[in-house]
Design a protein around this motif. Structure first.
Motif: not given
Length: 248
Positions: A19-22, A35-36, A191-200
Protein backbone atom coordinates in the motif's frame (compact mmCIF):
# COMPACT_ATOMS: atom_id res chain seq x y z
CA UNK A 1 -7.00 16.52 0.42
CA UNK A 2 -5.43 16.61 3.90
CA UNK A 3 -7.70 13.77 5.07
CA UNK A 4 -6.67 11.73 2.03
CA UNK A 5 -2.96 12.17 2.73
CA UNK A 6 -3.30 11.44 6.43
CA UNK A 7 -5.28 8.27 5.73
CA UNK A 8 -2.71 7.10 3.21
CA UNK A 9 0.17 7.72 5.62
CA UNK A 10 -1.66 5.89 8.40
CA UNK A 11 -2.21 2.92 6.12
CA UNK A 12 1.49 2.79 5.30
CA UNK A 13 2.53 2.96 8.94
CA UNK A 14 0.06 0.29 10.02
CA UNK A 15 0.61 -2.23 7.24
CA UNK A 16 4.13 -1.67 5.89
CA UNK A 17 2.97 -3.43 2.73
CA UNK A 18 2.59 -2.62 -0.95
CA UNK A 19 0.00 0.00 0.00
CA UNK A 20 3.02 2.29 0.45
CA UNK A 21 4.30 1.59 -3.08
CA UNK A 22 3.83 3.72 -6.15
CA UNK A 23 3.24 7.44 -6.55
CA UNK A 24 0.42 9.17 -4.67
CA UNK A 25 -1.42 12.35 -5.48
CA UNK A 26 -3.88 14.52 -3.61
CA UNK A 27 -7.61 14.54 -4.20
CA UNK A 28 -10.11 17.33 -3.61
CA UNK A 29 -12.84 14.76 -2.94
CA UNK A 30 -11.24 11.55 -1.58
CA UNK A 31 -13.16 8.34 -0.98
CA UNK A 32 -12.76 5.27 1.23
CA UNK A 33 -12.00 2.46 -1.20
CA UNK A 34 -13.72 -0.91 -0.88
CA UNK A 35 -10.59 -2.79 -1.91
CA UNK A 36 -6.93 -2.19 -2.82
CA UNK A 37 -6.58 1.58 -3.30
CA UNK A 38 -5.34 3.06 -6.58
CA UNK A 39 -2.07 4.26 -5.09
CA UNK A 40 -1.03 0.60 -4.85
CA UNK A 41 -0.35 0.74 -8.59
CA UNK A 42 3.08 1.71 -9.91
CA UNK A 43 2.09 3.66 -13.02
CA UNK A 44 -0.09 6.76 -12.82
CA UNK A 45 -1.30 9.10 -15.55
CA UNK A 46 -3.77 11.88 -16.29
CA UNK A 47 -6.26 12.70 -19.00
CA UNK A 48 -6.75 16.31 -19.99
CA UNK A 49 -8.70 18.64 -22.25
CA UNK A 50 -9.18 22.38 -22.69
CA UNK A 51 -10.74 22.59 -19.21
CA UNK A 52 -7.29 22.24 -17.63
CA UNK A 53 -6.13 25.45 -19.36
CA UNK A 54 -2.34 25.74 -19.75
CA UNK A 55 -0.50 22.79 -18.22
CA UNK A 56 3.09 22.88 -16.97
CA UNK A 57 4.11 19.53 -18.37
CA UNK A 58 7.57 19.70 -16.83
CA UNK A 59 6.08 19.84 -13.34
CA UNK A 60 3.61 17.09 -14.27
CA UNK A 61 6.46 14.79 -15.27
CA UNK A 62 8.48 15.62 -12.15
CA UNK A 63 5.48 14.71 -9.97
CA UNK A 64 5.58 11.08 -11.11
CA UNK A 65 2.92 11.15 -13.83
CA UNK A 66 4.08 8.83 -16.62
CA UNK A 67 1.31 8.96 -19.23
CA UNK A 68 -1.42 11.24 -20.48
CA UNK A 69 -4.47 10.79 -22.67
CA UNK A 70 -5.15 14.11 -24.38
CA UNK A 71 -8.48 15.12 -25.86
CA UNK A 72 -8.15 15.75 -29.58
CA UNK A 73 -11.53 15.65 -31.28
CA UNK A 74 -15.26 15.39 -30.74
CA UNK A 75 -17.91 14.32 -33.22
CA UNK A 76 -17.12 15.14 -36.82
CA UNK A 77 -16.07 18.78 -36.62
CA UNK A 78 -14.78 19.79 -33.17
CA UNK A 79 -11.10 20.06 -32.26
CA UNK A 80 -9.98 20.68 -28.69
CA UNK A 81 -8.21 24.08 -28.78
CA UNK A 82 -5.52 22.88 -26.35
CA UNK A 83 -4.71 19.66 -28.19
CA UNK A 84 -1.67 20.80 -30.16
CA UNK A 85 -0.15 22.53 -27.13
CA UNK A 86 -0.74 19.54 -24.86
CA UNK A 87 0.46 17.02 -27.45
CA UNK A 88 3.76 18.85 -27.91
CA UNK A 89 4.19 19.73 -24.23
CA UNK A 90 3.73 16.20 -22.97
CA UNK A 91 6.22 14.82 -25.46
CA UNK A 92 8.80 17.46 -24.63
CA UNK A 93 8.49 16.62 -20.92
CA UNK A 94 8.90 12.90 -21.54
CA UNK A 95 5.31 11.98 -20.65
CA UNK A 96 3.97 9.15 -22.79
CA UNK A 97 0.85 10.43 -24.53
CA UNK A 98 -2.05 9.31 -26.64
CA UNK A 99 -5.04 11.13 -28.12
CA UNK A 100 -8.71 10.50 -27.50
CA UNK A 101 -11.90 11.16 -29.42
CA UNK A 102 -15.26 11.91 -27.79
CA UNK A 103 -17.77 9.96 -29.84
CA UNK A 104 -21.12 11.38 -31.02
CA UNK A 105 -23.97 9.08 -31.98
CA UNK A 106 -25.41 11.65 -34.40
CA UNK A 107 -22.46 11.50 -36.83
CA UNK A 108 -21.43 8.46 -38.90
CA UNK A 109 -18.39 6.63 -37.53
CA UNK A 110 -16.58 7.01 -40.85
CA UNK A 111 -16.86 10.80 -40.65
CA UNK A 112 -15.62 10.89 -37.07
CA UNK A 113 -12.69 8.62 -37.85
CA UNK A 114 -11.62 10.83 -40.75
CA UNK A 115 -11.84 13.91 -38.51
CA UNK A 116 -9.63 12.29 -35.87
CA UNK A 117 -7.07 11.21 -38.49
CA UNK A 118 -7.04 14.71 -39.96
CA UNK A 119 -6.10 16.24 -36.60
CA UNK A 120 -3.97 13.64 -34.78
CA UNK A 121 -0.49 13.01 -36.17
CA UNK A 122 0.84 9.52 -36.71
CA UNK A 123 3.98 9.71 -34.59
CA UNK A 124 6.44 7.21 -33.19
CA UNK A 125 6.12 6.53 -29.48
CA UNK A 126 2.46 7.51 -29.23
CA UNK A 127 0.06 5.47 -27.13
CA UNK A 128 -2.89 3.89 -28.95
CA UNK A 129 -5.77 6.21 -29.83
CA UNK A 130 -8.84 6.11 -27.59
CA UNK A 131 -12.54 6.18 -28.40
CA UNK A 132 -14.47 7.78 -25.52
CA UNK A 133 -17.88 6.11 -25.37
CA UNK A 134 -20.37 7.58 -22.91
CA UNK A 135 -23.77 9.22 -22.94
CA UNK A 136 -23.78 13.00 -23.10
CA UNK A 137 -27.11 14.23 -21.70
CA UNK A 138 -25.90 17.85 -21.67
CA UNK A 139 -25.10 18.06 -25.37
CA UNK A 140 -27.00 20.87 -27.13
CA UNK A 141 -26.99 18.93 -30.40
CA UNK A 142 -26.87 15.16 -29.77
CA UNK A 143 -28.53 13.20 -26.98
CA UNK A 144 -29.28 10.13 -29.12
CA UNK A 145 -28.91 6.77 -27.36
CA UNK A 146 -28.84 3.93 -29.89
CA UNK A 147 -29.43 0.33 -28.81
CA UNK A 148 -26.43 -1.67 -27.71
CA UNK A 149 -26.00 -3.59 -30.94
CA UNK A 150 -25.80 -0.35 -32.92
CA UNK A 151 -23.38 1.18 -30.43
CA UNK A 152 -21.09 -1.81 -30.76
CA UNK A 153 -21.32 -1.76 -34.58
CA UNK A 154 -20.36 1.90 -34.77
CA UNK A 155 -17.50 1.43 -32.33
CA UNK A 156 -16.06 -1.39 -34.45
CA UNK A 157 -16.27 0.68 -37.63
CA UNK A 158 -14.53 3.65 -36.02
CA UNK A 159 -11.84 1.48 -34.44
CA UNK A 160 -11.16 -0.49 -37.62
CA UNK A 161 -10.50 2.72 -39.58
CA UNK A 162 -8.14 4.09 -36.94
CA UNK A 163 -6.30 0.80 -36.64
CA UNK A 164 -5.63 0.72 -40.38
CA UNK A 165 -4.25 4.25 -40.27
CA UNK A 166 -2.21 4.22 -37.04
CA UNK A 167 -1.26 0.56 -36.91
CA UNK A 168 -2.62 0.37 -33.36
CA UNK A 169 -5.94 -0.99 -32.16
CA UNK A 170 -7.75 1.80 -30.27
CA UNK A 171 -8.62 1.53 -26.59
CA UNK A 172 -12.23 1.93 -25.43
CA UNK A 173 -12.90 4.36 -22.59
CA UNK A 174 -16.30 4.06 -20.96
CA UNK A 175 -18.39 4.75 -17.87
CA UNK A 176 -20.38 2.35 -15.72
CA UNK A 177 -23.79 3.56 -16.95
CA UNK A 178 -22.78 3.23 -20.60
CA UNK A 179 -21.15 -0.14 -19.98
CA UNK A 180 -24.27 -1.58 -18.37
CA UNK A 181 -26.75 -0.13 -20.86
CA UNK A 182 -24.96 -0.98 -24.11
CA UNK A 183 -23.11 -4.22 -23.47
CA UNK A 184 -19.92 -2.63 -24.81
CA UNK A 185 -17.98 -5.11 -22.71
CA UNK A 186 -19.07 -7.81 -25.15
CA UNK A 187 -16.44 -6.50 -27.55
CA UNK A 188 -13.10 -8.25 -27.27
CA UNK A 189 -11.17 -5.00 -26.92
CA UNK A 190 -8.82 -3.25 -24.53
CA UNK A 191 -10.61 -1.10 -21.95
CA UNK A 192 -10.02 2.03 -19.92
CA UNK A 193 -12.73 2.15 -17.24
CA UNK A 194 -14.07 4.90 -15.00
CA UNK A 195 -14.97 4.25 -11.38
CA UNK A 196 -14.45 7.00 -8.83
CA UNK A 197 -16.11 5.54 -5.75
CA UNK A 198 -15.54 1.78 -5.91
CA UNK A 199 -12.79 -0.47 -7.24
CA UNK A 200 -13.20 -2.00 -10.69
CA UNK A 201 -13.57 -5.47 -9.21
CA UNK A 202 -16.80 -4.22 -7.64
CA UNK A 203 -18.17 -2.07 -10.45
CA UNK A 204 -17.07 -4.10 -13.51
CA UNK A 205 -16.78 -7.65 -12.15
CA UNK A 206 -14.99 -9.97 -14.53
CA UNK A 207 -14.08 -7.26 -17.03
CA UNK A 208 -10.44 -7.06 -18.11
CA UNK A 209 -8.89 -3.61 -18.25
CA UNK A 210 -5.64 -1.78 -18.86
CA UNK A 211 -6.43 1.64 -17.37
CA UNK A 212 -8.57 2.78 -14.45
CA UNK A 213 -9.77 6.37 -14.10
CA UNK A 214 -10.19 6.57 -10.34
CA UNK A 215 -10.86 10.26 -9.73
CA UNK A 216 -12.00 13.37 -11.52
CA UNK A 217 -10.88 15.68 -8.71
CA UNK A 218 -7.22 14.80 -8.43
CA UNK A 219 -4.43 17.19 -7.50
CA UNK A 220 -1.33 17.04 -9.70
CA UNK A 221 1.48 19.63 -9.71
CA UNK A 222 1.47 21.57 -12.96
CA UNK A 223 -2.30 21.27 -13.47
CA UNK A 224 -4.60 23.96 -12.12
CA UNK A 225 -7.75 22.70 -10.42
CA UNK A 226 -9.02 19.12 -10.34
CA UNK A 227 -7.87 16.63 -12.94
CA UNK A 228 -8.66 13.02 -13.86
CA UNK A 229 -6.03 10.59 -12.57
CA UNK A 230 -5.61 7.05 -13.88
CA UNK A 231 -3.54 3.97 -13.18
CA UNK A 232 -2.20 1.22 -15.39
CA UNK A 233 -3.26 -2.32 -14.47
CA UNK A 234 0.18 -3.87 -14.09
CA UNK A 235 3.49 -3.22 -12.38
CA UNK A 236 6.43 -1.36 -13.90
CA UNK A 237 7.76 -4.40 -15.75
CA UNK A 238 4.31 -5.07 -17.22
CA UNK A 239 4.08 -1.40 -18.26
CA UNK A 240 7.33 -1.65 -20.18
CA UNK A 241 6.13 -4.78 -21.96
CA UNK A 242 2.82 -3.08 -22.76
CA UNK A 243 4.65 -0.06 -24.21
CA UNK A 244 6.77 -2.26 -26.42
CA UNK A 245 3.68 -4.03 -27.73
CA UNK A 246 1.26 -1.11 -28.01
CA UNK A 247 3.23 1.99 -28.99
CA UNK A 248 4.31 2.81 -32.50
Amino acid sequence: MIRFLVAALALCLLTLTSACAGPRFGDNDPVDWDGPPPWNYDIHGIDVARFQNDIDWGRVAQSGIEFAFIKATEGGDRLDPKFARNWAGAAQAGVRRGAYHFYYFCTPPEVQARWFIRNVPREGGALPPVIDLEWNPYSPTCTTRPPGAEVRRQARVFMDILERHYGQRPIIYTTLEFYRQTGIGQLNEEFWLRSTARTLATTYPGQSWSFWQYTGTGVVPGVAGGVDINVFAGNRATWQRWLRARTR
